[in-house]
Design a protein around this motif. Structure first.
Motif, PDB file in Angstrom:
ATOM      1  N   GLU A 173       0.831  -1.201   0.000  1.00  0.00           N
ATOM      2  CA  GLU A 173       0.000   0.000   0.000  1.00  0.00           C
ATOM      3  C   GLU A 173       0.869   1.256   0.000  1.00  0.00           C
ATOM      4  O   GLU A 173       0.615   2.198  -0.769  1.00  0.00           O
ATOM      5  CB  GLU A 173      -0.935   0.001   1.206  1.00  0.00           C
ATOM      6  CG  GLU A 173      -1.964  -1.123   1.204  1.00  0.00           C
ATOM      7  CD  GLU A 173      -1.455  -2.420   1.819  1.00  0.00           C
ATOM      8  OE1 GLU A 173      -2.275  -3.339   2.000  1.00  0.00           O
ATOM      9  OE2 GLU A 173      -0.247  -2.520   2.112  1.00  0.00           O
ATOM     10  N   ALA A 174       1.885   1.289   0.847  1.00  0.00           N
ATOM     11  CA  ALA A 174       2.749   2.469   0.923  1.00  0.00           C
ATOM     12  C   ALA A 174       3.523   2.668  -0.372  1.00  0.00           C
ATOM     13  O   ALA A 174       3.687   3.803  -0.848  1.00  0.00           O
ATOM     14  CB  ALA A 174       3.719   2.336   2.099  1.00  0.00           C
ATOM     15  N   GLY A 176      -6.590   3.673   7.125  1.00  0.00           N
ATOM     16  CA  GLY A 176      -5.651   3.908   8.223  1.00  0.00           C
ATOM     17  C   GLY A 176      -4.218   4.046   7.743  1.00  0.00           C
ATOM     18  O   GLY A 176      -3.455   4.885   8.263  1.00  0.00           O
ATOM     19  N   GLN A 177      -3.842   3.250   6.741  1.00  0.00           N
ATOM     20  CA  GLN A 177      -2.472   3.320   6.233  1.00  0.00           C
ATOM     21  C   GLN A 177      -2.204   4.658   5.553  1.00  0.00           C
ATOM     22  O   GLN A 177      -1.147   5.259   5.737  1.00  0.00           O
ATOM     23  CB  GLN A 177      -2.214   2.167   5.271  1.00  0.00           C
ATOM     24  CG  GLN A 177      -2.142   0.816   5.961  1.00  0.00           C
ATOM     25  CD  GLN A 177      -2.099  -0.323   4.966  1.00  0.00           C
ATOM     26  OE1 GLN A 177      -2.737  -0.282   3.922  1.00  0.00           O
ATOM     27  NE2 GLN A 177      -1.341  -1.359   5.290  1.00  0.00           N
ATOM     28  N   LEU A 178      -3.154   5.116   4.760  1.00  0.00           N
ATOM     29  CA  LEU A 178      -2.972   6.411   4.098  1.00  0.00           C
ATOM     30  C   LEU A 178      -2.944   7.542   5.117  1.00  0.00           C
ATOM     31  O   LEU A 178      -2.168   8.495   4.981  1.00  0.00           O
ATOM     32  CB  LEU A 178      -4.075   6.638   3.067  1.00  0.00           C
ATOM     33  CG  LEU A 178      -4.044   5.737   1.836  1.00  0.00           C
ATOM     34  CD1 LEU A 178      -5.230   6.037   0.923  1.00  0.00           C
ATOM     35  CD2 LEU A 178      -2.738   5.909   1.049  1.00  0.00           C
ATOM     36  N   ALA A 179      -3.782   7.455   6.136  1.00  0.00           N
ATOM     37  CA  ALA A 179      -3.769   8.470   7.187  1.00  0.00           C
ATOM     38  C   ALA A 179      -2.402   8.520   7.859  1.00  0.00           C
ATOM     39  O   ALA A 179      -1.856   9.602   8.129  1.00  0.00           O
ATOM     40  CB  ALA A 179      -4.863   8.186   8.213  1.00  0.00           C
ATOM     41  N   ALA A 180      -1.816   7.347   8.114  1.00  0.00           N
ATOM     42  CA  ALA A 180      -0.499   7.301   8.747  1.00  0.00           C
ATOM     43  C   ALA A 180       0.589   7.871   7.848  1.00  0.00           C
ATOM     44  O   ALA A 180       1.608   8.383   8.330  1.00  0.00           O
ATOM     45  CB  ALA A 180      -0.161   5.860   9.123  1.00  0.00           C
ATOM     46  N   ARG A 182      -9.106  10.392   0.216  1.00  0.00           N
ATOM     47  CA  ARG A 182      -7.867  10.855   0.837  1.00  0.00           C
ATOM     48  C   ARG A 182      -6.905  11.345  -0.237  1.00  0.00           C
ATOM     49  O   ARG A 182      -6.800  10.747  -1.312  1.00  0.00           O
ATOM     50  CB  ARG A 182      -7.219   9.744   1.665  1.00  0.00           C
ATOM     51  CG  ARG A 182      -7.965   9.467   2.967  1.00  0.00           C
ATOM     52  CD  ARG A 182      -7.107   8.738   3.977  1.00  0.00           C
ATOM     53  NE  ARG A 182      -7.784   8.570   5.257  1.00  0.00           N
ATOM     54  CZ  ARG A 182      -7.721   9.454   6.241  1.00  0.00           C
ATOM     55  NH1 ARG A 182      -6.986  10.554   6.109  1.00  0.00           N
ATOM     56  NH2 ARG A 182      -8.354   9.236   7.382  1.00  0.00           N
ATOM     57  N   CYS A 183      -6.209  12.445   0.072  1.00  0.00           N
ATOM     58  CA  CYS A 183      -5.317  13.034  -0.923  1.00  0.00           C
ATOM     59  C   CYS A 183      -3.976  13.404  -0.278  1.00  0.00           C
ATOM     60  O   CYS A 183      -3.865  13.535   0.949  1.00  0.00           O
ATOM     61  CB  CYS A 183      -5.948  14.262  -1.569  1.00  0.00           C
ATOM     62  SG  CYS A 183      -6.055  15.698  -0.473  1.00  0.00           S
ATOM     63  N   ALA A 184      -2.976  13.571  -1.139  1.00  0.00           N
ATOM     64  CA  ALA A 184      -1.648  13.995  -0.711  1.00  0.00           C
ATOM     65  C   ALA A 184      -1.025  14.820  -1.819  1.00  0.00           C
ATOM     66  O   ALA A 184      -1.367  14.659  -3.003  1.00  0.00           O
ATOM     67  CB  ALA A 184      -0.764  12.784  -0.400  1.00  0.00           C
TER      68      ALA A 184
END
Length: 313
Positions: free
Chosen positions: A98-99, A129-133, A303-305
């Motif tokens: 995922e990362a 949760g992984q994206l939030a982290a 979710r975005c970055a």
């Protein structure tokens, strides 16, 4: 192109192609079932999206492949602009895929010129949760709603002089115009070319002319449109309302509700056990759908970055 993924032993990567659509849908379906208990994706959805003339499948996707049997176990794509998708088969979760795929998305979207990249994930899921982290922030919430199979379809009659019916072929461009104009009022993106819209709507595998519905005014002009998709993602037929929009100068006359009631009835007449649709917090339409008797069956967040180019990475 982005640098190669740092993958666990036994896994490799490659760009994807249109024949991979079924494998991508299978990975996404396994994840949806694990996260929400519902499967909404179909291979036809991938085929339609990847068939857009503007979309370069090979340059915009990456697949993670098991080197032993060459099966697809995860994938990511930059769909267009700041829109993306990422899925890892449940059997391969928790291995860092995922990362790595999230990093790939940030690089690829940056190369394509976007300042940010975002994707929808089930609220509270492992990927959420992984994206939030990883620092990915929530842009908006979205909901999948369903009209239960035993629910009465509420009667909604269009105003005097207006008609609701299937669109004629010569009205397809009018439908595109009404839908794009309405969606661009709240969605920050480029206007979708008519050829791309046609590939995703009338070119979708299984499309039938009666699935594109319109409301016309007393002069016969298309002033509202609705795209209905007939799907069987978990083996049970359902009608999915993919898009519904009303021209600004004909709103507040009940046309959207009339189109939705029409779509639900048409889907049921063609064997659908239930009708579904999705909406998000940008549209303000959740109350409208609930008034029609629809119930929320799952909640998602986008979710975005910042892309790595935008962030200087």
């Amino acid at each position: 192109m982005p640098v190669r993924l740092d993958l666990p032993p036994g896994l490799g990567q490659r760009p994807l192609a249109l024949p991979d659509a079924a494998a991508v849908a299978a990975v996404m379906a396994a994840g949806e079932l694990a996260d929400t208990g519902e499967v909404v994706i179909e291979a036809a959805d991938i085929v339609a999206d990847w068939s857009r003339p503007s979309f370069d499948v090979g340059a915009s996707t990456v697949g993670v492949i098991g080197q032993a049997d060459r099966s697809l176990v995860a994938y990511a794509e930059v769909t267009s602009g700041d829109r993306a998708s990422l899925a890892v088969h449940p059997d391969y979760r928790g291995r860092g895929l995922e990362a790595e795929l999230a990093r790939w998305l940030r690089e690829r979207a940056g190369e394509a010129g976007s300042a940010v990249v975002g994707l929808p994930v089930p609220e509270g899921s492992l990927l959420d949760g992984q994206l939030a982290a990883l620092g990915w922030e929530v842009r908006w919430a979205s909901w999948v709603l369903a009209l239960p199979a035993d629910a009465e379809i509420p009667p909604r009659t269009p105003p005097a002089g207006y008609a609701v019916r299937a669109a004629r072929p010569d009205e397809h461009e009018d439908c595109w115009q009404v839908i794009e104009d309405a969606f661009l009022e709240w969605s920050v993106r480029e206007r979708r070319p008519f050829a791309d819209w046609s590939a995703a709507v009338t070119g979708r595998p299984g499309f039938e002319p009666w699935q594109l519905r319109v409301a016309t005014d007393p002069a016969g002009a298309v002033v509202a449109a609705c795209v209905l998709v007939m799907a069987t993602p978990d083996g049970v037929p359902e009608g999915y309302v993919d898009m519904v929009a009303t021209r600004r100068d004909h709103r507040h006359r009940g046309l959207a509700q009339a189109l939705l009631a029409d779509a639900f009835a048409v889907a049921r007449a063609h064997g659908a056990a239930r009708s579904t649709l999705s909406t998000d917090s940008r549209t303000g339409a959740l109350g409208l759908y609930r008034r029609l008797g629809m119930e929320v069956i799952s909640t998602w967040v986008n979710r975005c970055a910042p892309t790595l180019r935008a962030a200087g990475g």
